[in-house]
Design an enzyme around this catalytic site. Structure first.
Site: not given
Length: 153
Positions: A58, A84, A56, A94
């Protein structure tokens, strides 16, 4: 003096543009993220699927700072989409990674639509004392980047 909201908007627009670097897949959002220190200096950036098919935005940006000893106190994460709160492909979402890193602010354009999971990233962050700023007037740009997931094509 530049107002904080104007600076936040500039960084968030860059994060939204970074999302376009994400290889499009129908099973995941395209997200861009930038970490900026308390002095306004960029520390790291990342985007979805930057280093592997499951990373992801981040997570990718935070990984670049791992082991560097950089103090993230007062730092801000600018993320095109809500961090998330649920991960199927990794042990920690995240939002938890951001909290664990000690980052105090998150600025985002769009809360995660419930296409894949029921996301509560904003709630997790706020419960941990992280300041969350939403700029929903930029949300349509994030939706356009994710038209392949949202069925807007």
């Amino acid at each position: 003096m530049i107002r904080r909201s104007a600076v936040d908007r500039e960084w968030l627009c860059v994060a939204i543009e970074l999302a376009r670097l994400s290889p499009p897949v129908r099973t995941a959002y395209a997200v861009g993220a930038i970490i900026v220190d308390r002095h306004g200096q960029e520390l790291a950036r990342g985007w979805s699927r930057e280093t592997d098919p499951y990373v992801h935005a981040e997570e990718s940006a935070l990984a670049k700072l791992s082991g560097t000893g950089v103090d993230l106190t007062g730092a801000t994460v600018y993320s095109s989409l809500e961090p998330c709160s649920v991960r199927r492909s990794r042990p920690r979402p995240c939002a938890e990674l951001i909290i664990a890193a000690g980052i105090g602010r998150v600025v985002l354009a769009l809360r995660e639509p419930p296409v894949f999971v029921d996301c509560h990233g904003v709630e997790l962050l706020e419960a941990a004392g992280v300041e969350v700023i939403e700029m929903p007037d930029l949300a349509d740009r994030v939706r356009a980047t994710n038209a392949h997931v949202l069925g807007l094509e």
